[in-house]
Enzyme design. Structure first.
Site, PDB file in Angstrom:
ATOM      1  N   TYR A  46      12.396   2.842  81.785  1.00  0.00           N
ATOM      2  CA  TYR A  46      13.216   2.156  81.842  1.00  0.00           C
ATOM      3  C   TYR A  46      13.691   1.243  80.409  1.00  0.00           C
ATOM      4  O   TYR A  46      12.883   0.178  80.388  1.00  0.00           O
ATOM      5  CB  TYR A  46      13.036   0.817  83.046  1.00  0.00           C
ATOM      6  CG  TYR A  46      14.419   0.567  83.864  1.00  0.00           C
ATOM      7  CD1 TYR A  46      15.590   0.899  83.208  1.00  0.00           C
ATOM      8  CD2 TYR A  46      14.134   0.112  85.083  1.00  0.00           C
ATOM      9  CE1 TYR A  46      16.951   0.300  84.062  1.00  0.00           C
ATOM     10  CE2 TYR A  46      15.316  -0.425  85.839  1.00  0.00           C
ATOM     11  CZ  TYR A  46      16.736  -0.200  85.117  1.00  0.00           C
ATOM     12  OH  TYR A  46      17.826  -0.500  85.825  1.00  0.00           O
ATOM     13  N   LYS A  93      15.685   6.249  80.905  1.00  0.00           N
ATOM     14  CA  LYS A  93      16.683   5.842  81.700  1.00  0.00           C
ATOM     15  C   LYS A  93      17.250   4.518  80.357  1.00  0.00           C
ATOM     16  O   LYS A  93      16.307   3.510  80.360  1.00  0.00           O
ATOM     17  CB  LYS A  93      16.855   5.155  82.902  1.00  0.00           C
ATOM     18  CG  LYS A  93      18.042   4.173  83.291  1.00  0.00           C
ATOM     19  CD  LYS A  93      17.742   3.820  84.761  1.00  0.00           C
ATOM     20  CE  LYS A  93      18.828   2.864  85.280  1.00  0.00           C
ATOM     21  NZ  LYS A  93      18.751   2.450  86.622  1.00  0.00           N
ATOM     22  N   LYS A 125      19.046   1.148  80.008  1.00  0.00           N
ATOM     23  CA  LYS A 125      19.893   0.176  80.550  1.00  0.00           C
ATOM     24  C   LYS A 125      20.737  -0.401  79.455  1.00  0.00           C
ATOM     25  O   LYS A 125      20.231  -0.734  78.376  1.00  0.00           O
ATOM     26  CB  LYS A 125      19.150  -1.124  81.128  1.00  0.00           C
ATOM     27  CG  LYS A 125      19.813  -2.407  81.404  1.00  0.00           C
ATOM     28  CD  LYS A 125      20.812  -1.780  82.798  1.00  0.00           C
ATOM     29  CE  LYS A 125      19.615  -1.893  83.904  1.00  0.00           C
ATOM     30  NZ  LYS A 125      20.589  -1.698  85.081  1.00  0.00           N
ATOM     31  N   ASN A 157      25.731  -0.816  84.012  1.00  0.00           N
ATOM     32  CA  ASN A 157      26.126  -1.710  85.270  1.00  0.00           C
ATOM     33  C   ASN A 157      27.550  -2.159  85.146  1.00  0.00           C
ATOM     34  O   ASN A 157      27.792  -3.361  85.701  1.00  0.00           O
ATOM     35  CB  ASN A 157      25.212  -3.009  84.978  1.00  0.00           C
ATOM     36  CG  ASN A 157      23.916  -2.958  85.169  1.00  0.00           C
ATOM     37  OD1 ASN A 157      22.915  -3.421  84.585  1.00  0.00           O
ATOM     38  ND2 ASN A 157      23.554  -2.298  86.397  1.00  0.00           N
ATOM     39  N   ASN A 180      24.221   2.217  92.055  1.00  0.00           N
ATOM     40  CA  ASN A 180      23.083   1.182  92.940  1.00  0.00           C
ATOM     41  C   ASN A 180      24.016   0.096  93.075  1.00  0.00           C
ATOM     42  O   ASN A 180      23.548  -1.010  93.616  1.00  0.00           O
ATOM     43  CB  ASN A 180      21.901   0.893  92.371  1.00  0.00           C
ATOM     44  CG  ASN A 180      22.140   0.035  91.108  1.00  0.00           C
ATOM     45  OD1 ASN A 180      22.251   0.326  89.909  1.00  0.00           O
ATOM     46  ND2 ASN A 180      21.973  -1.518  91.315  1.00  0.00           N
ATOM     47  N   HIS A 231      15.847   3.024  93.129  1.00  0.00           N
ATOM     48  CA  HIS A 231      16.398   2.185  92.496  1.00  0.00           C
ATOM     49  C   HIS A 231      15.222   1.085  92.219  1.00  0.00           C
ATOM     50  O   HIS A 231      14.314   0.344  93.302  1.00  0.00           O
ATOM     51  CB  HIS A 231      17.600   1.429  92.875  1.00  0.00           C
ATOM     52  CG  HIS A 231      18.123   0.372  91.915  1.00  0.00           C
ATOM     53  ND1 HIS A 231      18.041  -0.894  92.177  1.00  0.00           N
ATOM     54  CD2 HIS A 231      18.710   0.644  90.745  1.00  0.00           C
ATOM     55  CE1 HIS A 231      18.951  -1.438  91.279  1.00  0.00           C
ATOM     56  NE2 HIS A 231      19.122  -0.682  90.258  1.00  0.00           N
ATOM     57  N   SER A 232      15.163   0.268  90.945  1.00  0.00           N
ATOM     58  CA  SER A 232      14.340  -0.985  91.000  1.00  0.00           C
ATOM     59  C   SER A 232      15.342  -2.075  90.689  1.00  0.00           C
ATOM     60  O   SER A 232      16.281  -2.050  89.893  1.00  0.00           O
ATOM     61  CB  SER A 232      13.507  -0.600  89.595  1.00  0.00           C
ATOM     62  OG  SER A 232      13.061  -1.895  89.057  1.00  0.00           O
ATOM     63  N   HIS A 241      11.157  -1.411  86.785  1.00  0.00           N
ATOM     64  CA  HIS A 241      10.725  -2.465  85.524  1.00  0.00           C
ATOM     65  C   HIS A 241       9.375  -2.524  85.309  1.00  0.00           C
ATOM     66  O   HIS A 241       9.015  -3.154  84.296  1.00  0.00           O
ATOM     67  CB  HIS A 241      11.467  -3.537  85.836  1.00  0.00           C
ATOM     68  CG  HIS A 241      13.089  -3.584  85.931  1.00  0.00           C
ATOM     69  ND1 HIS A 241      13.628  -3.082  86.907  1.00  0.00           N
ATOM     70  CD2 HIS A 241      13.920  -4.301  85.302  1.00  0.00           C
ATOM     71  CE1 HIS A 241      14.976  -3.339  87.015  1.00  0.00           C
ATOM     72  NE2 HIS A 241      15.080  -4.252  85.865  1.00  0.00           N
TER      73      HIS A 241
END
Length: 424
Positions: free
Chosen positions: A136, A173, A175, A205, A252, A303-304, A332
């Site tokens: 992540y 991934k 972010k 996001n 998510n 998902h986290s 994470h």
């Protein structure tokens, strides 16, 4: 039903340091996670564990308010708890889905301990002994000692290589939604070039417009993508993006309950559903959702939402029992410097993590660590998860048109002030 009864529920908020502050399109984790640990005690003296977040704030008062609902209830009656605590119409006012999740974790943990079985056996039995995870990757402000910054493309690539070498990740991934889209596109492509044997995901996001999302999707179509996650915030917007790319779309945020899942099946907008044991209200709802996805050939991932060891265990038990889990899970977890469960941070081996096999969730609290990080929370309090310490007057819009400046280095003033409050 069981012969157990709930006799008490307790909550303790802790804050556990991260290697460095994690930046995201809506703000930042300011160098630490804030999580509320939930303990449910049964009539036989056993204690079940749960955990929840709260956007940088503690949730002790909300947990304490559930005591009248829980005392005297059979912890095996978790389906009844869904309506007792989070009735869908009542939840328009009290929004208790995440509270329900923490309670469900603890009740399943209690039941597993009581009958001597791991939670995965209460959920149908495990199909795999270990769960694969993706790295992540976050853009990061420098940590307290000035290290850990991820801001430039070279730093991003170096971080991905270091995580691959340390933990064995083969899926990465990013972010995103922090910097200008073209800069992040260049970084994403640099990751794929530097790690040609691996697969990739991009997650802003929901910060992009539909048009920017389509442009980004077309610019990465030649890469080994798992999926493009939440480029835009809305089912309608996701559907428009999906119609204009062959890169699978994941979410998510816009499919987080069964009503939204049904809408997505009737009029597809998303290909992969990221199931979060907190957002969906527990492990069991995630398994139900995975079954629906299996019936309609939708992809599933785990998902986290910023876990410590208790919620990580729920993710592992979920990953163990879901047959159609074909994507690596998010976590994470590798950004943490410590954990509050016995044994400390759980290790990755070749990018995978072993599923706990002890009764219940398979984790116990390290009481000294809980005390240490509860005291740290009392000293520091919460933080504003949806604010950026480097841009004190900024707040996120959707879609976003005001991105951070990737040329600005160093520790922002607000973050330096936060660090100064930490005990030495």
């Amino acid at each position: 039903m069981s012969d157990l009864r709930i006799v008490d529920i307790r909550a303790t908020t802790v804050t556990v340091p991260l290697e460095a502050p994690l930046r995201h399109s809506n703000g930042a984790h300011w160098g630490r996670f804030v999580r509320t640990i939930v303990e449910i005690e049964a009539s036989n003296g056993l204690i079940g564990l749960g955990e929840m977040g709260g956007g940088g704030q503690g949730s002790e008062a909300a947990i304490a308010a559930l005591k009248p609902y829980l005392v005297g209830h059979d912890p095996a009656g978790v389906e009844a708890l869904r309506f007792m605590i989070a009735n869908p119409t009542a939840s328009l006012y009290n929004n208790r889905t995440q509270l329900l999740a923490a309670v469900e974790f603890a009740c399943l943990d209690l039941l597993g301990q009581h009958v001597g079985l791991p939670v995965y056996d209460l959920l149908g039995g495990k199909l795999r002994d270990e769960v694969e995870f993706a790295s992540y990757l976050f853009y990061r402000y420098p940590g307290r000692d000035g290290s850990g910054e991820v801001r430039t493309i070279d730093q991003l690539v170096d971080e991905a290589k270091a995580l691959r070498a340390k933990h064995g990740f083969r899926v990465h991934k990013l972010k995103a939604g922090v910097f200008d889209t073209d800069f992040e596109l260049a970084g994403y492509r640099a990751l794929a070039e530097a790690l040609p044997a691996d697969r990739f995901r991009y997650d802003p996001n929901g910060a992009l417009s539909v048009e920017e999302s389509i442009r980004f999707a077309k610019a990465i179509e030649d890469l080994p993508n798992d999926y493009l996650e939440d480029p835009v915030y809305s089912l309608t917007g996701m559907r428009r993006v999906r119609e204009n790319t062959h890169v699978p779309l994941a979410t998510n945020t816009v499919v987080v309950n069964f009503e939204q899942l049904a809408a997505n099946i009737l009029n597809p907008a998303v290909d992969v559903i990221l199931l979060d044991t907190t957002f969906w209200g527990g492990i069991r709802p995630c398994i139900r959702a995975a079954g629906i996805c299996e019936a309609f050939s939708l992809g599933v991932a785990v998902h986290s939402s910023g876990e410590l060891g208790i919620q990580l265990a729920t993710m592992l038990h979920l990953g163990a029992v879901v047959p159609n889990l074909v994507f690596a899970a998010d976590a994470h977890y590798h950004h943490l410097t410590d954990d509050i469960v016995t044994g400390g941070l759980r290790p990755y081996v070749d990018g995978k993590m072993a599923v706990p096999t002890a009764p219940g969730l398979g984790v116990t609290l390290d009481r000294d660590k809980v005390a240490e990080y509860a005291e740290l929370y009392r000293e520091l309090g919460g933080y504003t998860y949806d604010r950026d310490p480097g841009r004190p007057d900024w707040y996120p819009l959707l879609p976003n048109t005001s991105f951070a400046d990737h040329t600005i280095e160093g520790i922002p003033e607000a973050l330096a002030a936060e660090y100064a409050r930490w005990p030495s």
